[in-house]
Write a protein that holds these residues in place. Structure first.
Motif, PDB file in Angstrom:
ATOM      1  N   ALA A   4       3.908   2.701  -5.882  1.00  0.00           N
ATOM      2  CA  ALA A   4       3.026   2.310  -6.982  1.00  0.00           C
ATOM      3  C   ALA A   4       3.106   3.316  -8.126  1.00  0.00           C
ATOM      4  O   ALA A   4       3.158   2.939  -9.304  1.00  0.00           O
ATOM      5  CB  ALA A   4       1.588   2.179  -6.483  1.00  0.00           C
ATOM      6  N   ARG A  53      -3.947   2.193  -8.355  1.00  0.00           N
ATOM      7  CA  ARG A  53      -3.753   1.927  -6.926  1.00  0.00           C
ATOM      8  C   ARG A  53      -3.297   3.202  -6.206  1.00  0.00           C
ATOM      9  O   ARG A  53      -3.806   3.530  -5.132  1.00  0.00           O
ATOM     10  CB  ARG A  53      -2.724   0.811  -6.749  1.00  0.00           C
ATOM     11  CG  ARG A  53      -2.483   0.423  -5.301  1.00  0.00           C
ATOM     12  CD  ARG A  53      -1.488  -0.728  -5.164  1.00  0.00           C
ATOM     13  NE  ARG A  53      -2.015  -1.959  -5.693  1.00  0.00           N
ATOM     14  CZ  ARG A  53      -1.769  -3.161  -5.177  1.00  0.00           C
ATOM     15  NH1 ARG A  53      -1.009  -3.285  -4.108  1.00  0.00           N
ATOM     16  NH2 ARG A  53      -2.264  -4.244  -5.723  1.00  0.00           N
ATOM     17  N   GLU A 105       0.790  -1.230   0.000  1.00  0.00           N
ATOM     18  CA  GLU A 105       0.000   0.000   0.000  1.00  0.00           C
ATOM     19  C   GLU A 105       0.822   1.280   0.000  1.00  0.00           C
ATOM     20  O   GLU A 105       0.328   2.327   0.430  1.00  0.00           O
ATOM     21  CB  GLU A 105      -0.999   0.033   1.176  1.00  0.00           C
ATOM     22  CG  GLU A 105      -1.886  -1.208   1.301  1.00  0.00           C
ATOM     23  CD  GLU A 105      -2.626  -1.526  -0.006  1.00  0.00           C
ATOM     24  OE1 GLU A 105      -3.090  -0.585  -0.674  1.00  0.00           O
ATOM     25  OE2 GLU A 105      -2.730  -2.710  -0.342  1.00  0.00           O
ATOM     26  N   LYS A 155      -2.515  -0.170 -13.847  1.00  0.00           N
ATOM     27  CA  LYS A 155      -2.745  -0.912 -12.596  1.00  0.00           C
ATOM     28  C   LYS A 155      -2.107  -0.190 -11.414  1.00  0.00           C
ATOM     29  O   LYS A 155      -2.750   0.048 -10.389  1.00  0.00           O
ATOM     30  CB  LYS A 155      -2.174  -2.322 -12.716  1.00  0.00           C
ATOM     31  CG  LYS A 155      -2.306  -3.147 -11.436  1.00  0.00           C
ATOM     32  CD  LYS A 155      -1.592  -4.483 -11.523  1.00  0.00           C
ATOM     33  CE  LYS A 155      -0.084  -4.313 -11.310  1.00  0.00           C
ATOM     34  NZ  LYS A 155       0.616  -5.621 -11.157  1.00  0.00           N
ATOM     35  N   TRP A 156      -0.840   0.196 -11.578  1.00  0.00           N
ATOM     36  CA  TRP A 156      -0.140   0.835 -10.468  1.00  0.00           C
ATOM     37  C   TRP A 156      -0.647   2.245 -10.219  1.00  0.00           C
ATOM     38  O   TRP A 156      -0.793   2.676  -9.068  1.00  0.00           O
ATOM     39  CB  TRP A 156       1.363   0.828 -10.720  1.00  0.00           C
ATOM     40  CG  TRP A 156       1.988  -0.534 -10.617  1.00  0.00           C
ATOM     41  CD1 TRP A 156       2.660  -1.210 -11.591  1.00  0.00           C
ATOM     42  CD2 TRP A 156       1.998  -1.403  -9.471  1.00  0.00           C
ATOM     43  NE1 TRP A 156       3.079  -2.438 -11.135  1.00  0.00           N
ATOM     44  CE2 TRP A 156       2.695  -2.580  -9.836  1.00  0.00           C
ATOM     45  CE3 TRP A 156       1.499  -1.304  -8.182  1.00  0.00           C
ATOM     46  CZ2 TRP A 156       2.893  -3.639  -8.941  1.00  0.00           C
ATOM     47  CZ3 TRP A 156       1.698  -2.357  -7.296  1.00  0.00           C
ATOM     48  CH2 TRP A 156       2.384  -3.507  -7.679  1.00  0.00           C
TER      49      TRP A 156
END
Length: 198
Positions: free
Chosen positions: A88, A114, A83, A110-111
């Motif tokens: 990310a 997040r 997290e 995707k990153w």
């Protein structure tokens, strides 16, 4: 329309882009309107970095500076999986550049998704640029406006600049020349190079 800013050094699920859109929230995330993307990208404030995260990011940055991209990825990946929005975001930049991994807009998305959901404003801006350029499906103005509004509310100057154009054109948000002017002014006050000319 805005062009992407030069991306910074990399170290400092299903795409929502495929969904249909409704009206987006206005320029500052706290100001008005409901968005169909609020559940996907809630207004969240980035948590302060822990000392351990800061140390690991510094180590990854040093590896990146040496062009040891594999080492940087090996440090950043477990951080991002635990997290770290900063890690990310960095992995997303590396995926877009093909540094330490195959070049992939899917991996970057995707990153960045997040990191954007965790409230990282640069990730919100870059993800919006990805959708603005239709790199992951058809261009989705409402989603772009949601992401840039969140980033602008946290003082991200490139997102403010982008929202100035969105409000001017009524693109993803209701047309509002006063809000457009305010976004350009706020971006100019932060030193954005193009905002003073709008």
């Amino acid at each position: 329309s805005p062009s992407p800013a030069a991306t910074p050094s990399p170290v400092s699920g299903a795409s929502a882009a495929a969904r249909g859109g409704a009206s987006a929230q206005s320029g500052a995330a706290s100001q008005a309107g409901q968005s169909s993307y609020e559940a996907d990208f809630p207004a969240a404030k980035l948590a302060p970095a822990t000392p351990q995260e800061t140390a690991a990011l510094k180590e990854a940055s040093e590896a990146y500076g040496r062009q040891d991209y594999a080492k940087a990825v090996s440090i950043l990946t477990p951080l991002a999986q635990s997290e770290s929005a900063r890690a990310a975001f960095s992995l997303g930049l590396m995926a877009m550049r093909g540094h330490g991994m195959p070049m992939s807009t899917e991996t970057a998305e995707k990153w960045w998704t997040r990191a954007a959901r965790a409230g990282f404003p640069d990730a919100q801006y870059h993800l919006g640029i990805m959708y603005h350029q239709a790199l992951r499906g058809a261009r989705n103005p409402e989603l772009i406006a949601r992401l840039w509004s969140l980033a602008a509310a946290q003082g991200q100057g490139d997102a403010m600049f982008g929202m100035g154009f969105m409000y001017r054109a009524g693109d993803g948000v209701p047309k509002d020349l006063k809000k457009s002017a305010k976004m350009f002014t706020d971006a100019a006050n932060l030193g954005h190079p193009g905002a003073a000319y709008e």
